[in-house]
Design a protein around this motif. Sequence first.
Motif, PDB file in Angstrom:
ATOM      1  N   GLU A 103     -21.304  61.223  34.016  1.00  0.00           N
ATOM      2  CA  GLU A 103     -20.378  61.859  33.083  1.00  0.00           C
ATOM      3  C   GLU A 103     -20.202  60.910  31.907  1.00  0.00           C
ATOM      4  OE1 GLU A 103     -16.560  62.791  34.721  1.00  0.00           O
ATOM      5  OE2 GLU A 103     -15.765  63.469  32.794  1.00  0.00           O
ATOM      6  N   VAL A 104     -20.354  61.443  30.705  1.00  0.00           N
ATOM      7  CA  VAL A 104     -20.226  60.581  29.532  1.00  0.00           C
ATOM      8  C   VAL A 104     -19.198  61.140  28.558  1.00  0.00           C
ATOM      9  CG1 VAL A 104     -22.658  59.913  29.676  1.00  0.00           C
ATOM     10  CG2 VAL A 104     -21.990  61.727  28.100  1.00  0.00           C
ATOM     11  N   LEU A 149     -18.602  57.366  31.779  1.00  0.00           N
ATOM     12  CA  LEU A 149     -17.314  57.307  32.469  1.00  0.00           C
ATOM     13  C   LEU A 149     -17.486  57.185  33.972  1.00  0.00           C
ATOM     14  CD1 LEU A 149     -15.639  60.227  30.509  1.00  0.00           C
ATOM     15  CD2 LEU A 149     -15.307  57.788  30.092  1.00  0.00           C
ATOM     16  N   GLU A 150     -18.440  57.913  34.491  1.00  0.00           N
ATOM     17  CA  GLU A 150     -18.594  57.947  35.933  1.00  0.00           C
ATOM     18  C   GLU A 150     -20.051  58.199  36.271  1.00  0.00           C
ATOM     19  OE1 GLU A 150     -15.647  60.507  37.678  1.00  0.00           O
ATOM     20  OE2 GLU A 150     -16.417  60.193  39.704  1.00  0.00           O
ATOM     21  N   VAL A 207     -27.865  60.395  32.337  1.00  0.00           N
ATOM     22  CA  VAL A 207     -27.091  60.044  31.136  1.00  0.00           C
ATOM     23  C   VAL A 207     -27.676  60.757  29.915  1.00  0.00           C
ATOM     24  CG1 VAL A 207     -26.490  58.179  29.535  1.00  0.00           C
ATOM     25  CG2 VAL A 207     -26.155  57.860  31.999  1.00  0.00           C
ATOM     26  N   ALA A 208     -29.007  60.804  29.830  1.00  0.00           N
ATOM     27  CA  ALA A 208     -29.632  61.515  28.704  1.00  0.00           C
ATOM     28  C   ALA A 208     -29.180  62.978  28.706  1.00  0.00           C
ATOM     29  CB  ALA A 208     -31.151  61.417  28.795  1.00  0.00           C
ATOM     30  N   ASN A 209     -29.168  63.577  29.885  1.00  0.00           N
ATOM     31  CA  ASN A 209     -28.738  64.974  29.988  1.00  0.00           C
ATOM     32  C   ASN A 209     -27.241  65.134  29.702  1.00  0.00           C
ATOM     33  OD1 ASN A 209     -31.142  66.297  30.474  1.00  0.00           O
ATOM     34  ND2 ASN A 209     -31.067  65.917  32.682  1.00  0.00           N
ATOM     35  N   ALA A 210     -26.454  64.152  30.112  1.00  0.00           N
ATOM     36  CA  ALA A 210     -25.012  64.236  29.886  1.00  0.00           C
ATOM     37  C   ALA A 210     -24.682  64.147  28.393  1.00  0.00           C
ATOM     38  CB  ALA A 210     -24.296  63.126  30.665  1.00  0.00           C
ATOM     39  N   ILE A 211     -25.437  63.330  27.680  1.00  0.00           N
ATOM     40  CA  ILE A 211     -25.212  63.219  26.222  1.00  0.00           C
ATOM     41  C   ILE A 211     -25.503  64.572  25.561  1.00  0.00           C
ATOM     42  CG2 ILE A 211     -26.025  62.132  24.080  1.00  0.00           C
ATOM     43  CD1 ILE A 211     -26.576  59.569  25.784  1.00  0.00           C
ATOM     44  N   ALA A 212     -26.628  65.163  25.958  1.00  0.00           N
ATOM     45  CA  ALA A 212     -26.993  66.471  25.391  1.00  0.00           C
ATOM     46  C   ALA A 212     -25.949  67.527  25.755  1.00  0.00           C
ATOM     47  CB  ALA A 212     -28.369  66.886  25.885  1.00  0.00           C
ATOM     48  N   ASP A 213     -25.432  67.414  26.969  1.00  0.00           N
ATOM     49  CA  ASP A 213     -24.415  68.367  27.426  1.00  0.00           C
ATOM     50  C   ASP A 213     -23.127  68.215  26.626  1.00  0.00           C
ATOM     51  OD1 ASP A 213     -23.383  70.347  29.310  1.00  0.00           O
ATOM     52  OD2 ASP A 213     -22.170  68.708  30.123  1.00  0.00           O
TER      53      ASP A 213
END
Lengths: 169, 793
Positions: free
Chosen positions: B650-651, B663-664, B759-765
């Motif tokens: 989670e970012v 964050l997590e 993390v790459a996917n979380a940034i895009a999300d």
Amino acid sequence: MNKHPITLTINNQEYSITVAGHHTLLQVMRDQLDLTEVKYGCGRGECGACTVLVDDDNEKSGRKAIDACLALAATMDGKKLTTARGLGENGDLNAVQQAFVDESGIQCGFCTPGMVVKSTDLLEKNPKATEEEIRFGLEGNICRCTGYVKIVDSVKKAQKVMTKNKKKK
Amino acid sequence: MSTSVVGKRIPKVDSRDKVLGTAEYAGDIRMKGMLYGKVVRCMEYSHARVKSIDFKEAMKIPGVIKCLGPKDVTKKGYNTTIMKLLVPEEFCEVFGEIAEMFIFNQHVKYQGDAVCGVIAETEEIAERAADKIKIKYEPLPVYMRASESRKKGAFQFTSLKPGNLAGEFDEAVFPDNAYGWPDADTGKMGDDLESECDVVVEGNFYVPKQKQCQMENHAYVALYDNRGKLHCWTSTQMPKPVQVLLAELFELPMSRMRVFQTVVGGGFGVRLGMIAEPHACAMAMAVPGRPVKVEFLREEDWIASETRFPGNYDMKMGFKEDGTPIFVEANFCADKGGYYTHGNGPVFCAAAFVHGMYKWKTMRQKGQSYFTNNVPSGAYRGYGNPQTSFVQEQLVEEACGKLGIDSIEWRKKWHKSIGDETWLKGVTYASDDLDGCIDLAVKDIKWYEKKKKYAKQKGKKRRGLGIAVMNHTSGAWPMLLEHTVCTAKLNEDCTVELMASISDLGTGGHTAMTQMAADTLGWPMEDIHLNSGDSDVCGFDIGAHASRTVYCAGPAIIEACESVKKQLMERAAQILEARVEDLQMDSKKVISVKGNSKKSVDARLISKQGVYNFFDPVSGKQIGIPGQIQGYSSFLANHCSPPMGACISEVEVDTETGEVKVLELVNAHDIGKAIHPPSVEGQLEGGAQQGLGFVTTEDIYYDENGLCLNSDFTDYKMPGPSDMPKAKIILVETAPDPIAPMGAKSCGESALMGPIGSVANAIADAIGIRFYEAPVTPERILKGIKESGKTFE
């Protein structure tokens, strides 16, 4: 080359030596005194592998952590120093070191001597340090193995033990 | 009472030594009469020819013993890696391995290349003398990216590799230079099936030149003794192969080449094979009888030892509208750096881990490495797999978005499992609980609740969630040789000395080996000691690579201990006049007949009498059974039991500063069985830091002349204690592997992939913009936001 006679007390042992004016405390400890628990990681105060405690009356705890690579040995005349090997009594482990053993807060071990010294300093200065304060306090000590998870766990464990021991006293 | 220690959270065997600082690393070694060597490196150019070297001024400095140039050392070329020891000779030729590196090079191929050396009474004198050596260079054209050096007419790095092509997937092994499999129905490969697809996604990615940043700088002591034996104390990950390579380089029989692995201050792949062992040994041979120490400065370690493979990684995927994966087509073109070293190894492995992940109808992946004027790209934890995580997991996520399919469910449905081919053709999965990993991670982080909540978020700071799954390997069989030898010597007091070349880089390998030995024998851990690192004492072992230690070396330890136990039982059977199968041994080492505990013999008596085997002076009879017991194993792995895992991050992205805060992070790993749980967790926790570094901050930058701009811990930012998120590791032990020792699959390298892709996917999300270049720095995020025209209020 300037030579300076100095006296250092390291882990309760006195050393009267002559040091070159441009030599750092790290160089002297490692190369002249064979105190190889003080590690060379970067030589410029970035990694904290050479962290040692130096007695300082201005500190509430009576001592403070410094990077041995950033201090010129000649300026340390008369100082009392503590390394990882001298943290506990009679060569034993102090509460912080014991917590690092118990919590497996150690991997390759290269940052460990500096890490336990810094953690000891941190808890001596701020016995009630929050996790955030512990993390911030360790910013100058780099570890590439642990992701700091078990290191922070170790410091928190030591904190509990130290608090308990204090109450007992 | 059981003394079982496997699976227990016990302190590591070396923890007291390390917490006091008494553990001796190579740089801590002090020897009588020790001299200091300094490798003189070209710092001014990244590509040049040495025109002349003048030692005159340097030799005038008191305390300088010798200066050595290219003519003063062996002229033999070498390769730092050990590939040729791991594959059959014919294969090595197919892969095109070359040995074009010299101890001192006259053709400088990267900034930091070794040019000459100096030996002096102190390190300081050696350093001062190094400054006084006058070297004249003729600059050559500089190529920092494969896209430049592959161009027609570019300067040729070596005549052995036309077109500067260090390696590709060779036609002889990989038809059409590709790895993968054709569609079973049509025989077509890769994007030949694009017309059958409803949704196609593609991306051109850049993956960074990440540095291992192990805390201990490379250090060596070498001694050429007066009996003609060369000794080398080293921080290598691979003591036995280094012994072979050094013996070959200096034309010595192995009996006159001893390598001693000291305590290793982190490796992560950088110490795979040799680094400056040849230099330390060459210097020692120039001053017989005196040890020579060579210890790298941090900057030197940085610019002159290998990094991760960077480059352009393009991938395309096609799907049916119901989500059925049809094809993956990819190409990874890497910047090799100045020397061949690992050739195209990590580029192949990048493809291999694509192969091991999802059930595509067809896959076709190609890859090349072109020489460039950076420090050679080599082995770094994950060996191609982190690059694949960044690329593959982002495209899968993007595709699921376009398909309108839940990406969690898609991964669960289409990942490979038991019976499917792993990263290597013909080798199938024997165990798998990736679904279990995904479910636990999803539940732990509250994926669906948070997704729902963030769908309505507003403001300048945006949160997002991302998932990535991964497959890896436990050892590199059958691609590479996986062989470990262990001798277990039973001491006269019935304790055991294990002799095996087990590299513990901080991973807990020595602890795990001792635990496995203790449980095999049923004895306390204190009664077992592992003697490792001395090539004179230990039999063969490949060294620490490919997450192999527990999986490939563990069985050698177990077999050697089983042999000790068997021999003890056989002697007891003889003494008790019973059958071996009727005997049992308890944790106090008393061997008794099952069901008749009075009929027993103490194993300690057997071990003692085996050594101190006297004759009874009265009867003249032999007391006890003669001979010191030794167990032995020469174990060759016959599988690679790949572990899988799922990671969710989670970012929070600050759209004003471009800053990403992780964050997590929850990483659930299909370990099978954790021998030493704190070590397994430690691997996954530490790997997360390196994974987050890859995806958010870490890359080496060069100026236009190919000189390094960030060769220190300030300018090269690794995540620090305050940057690290709340990290939770879940060890999934529901699928112990039937082939693995005690069910244990690997964890060492597996740790990086999940954090990178997730993390790459979380940034895009979080911000609805996907980033194709790693690390995803604030600069790249701000640029991406600007280009997208998006606003965040």
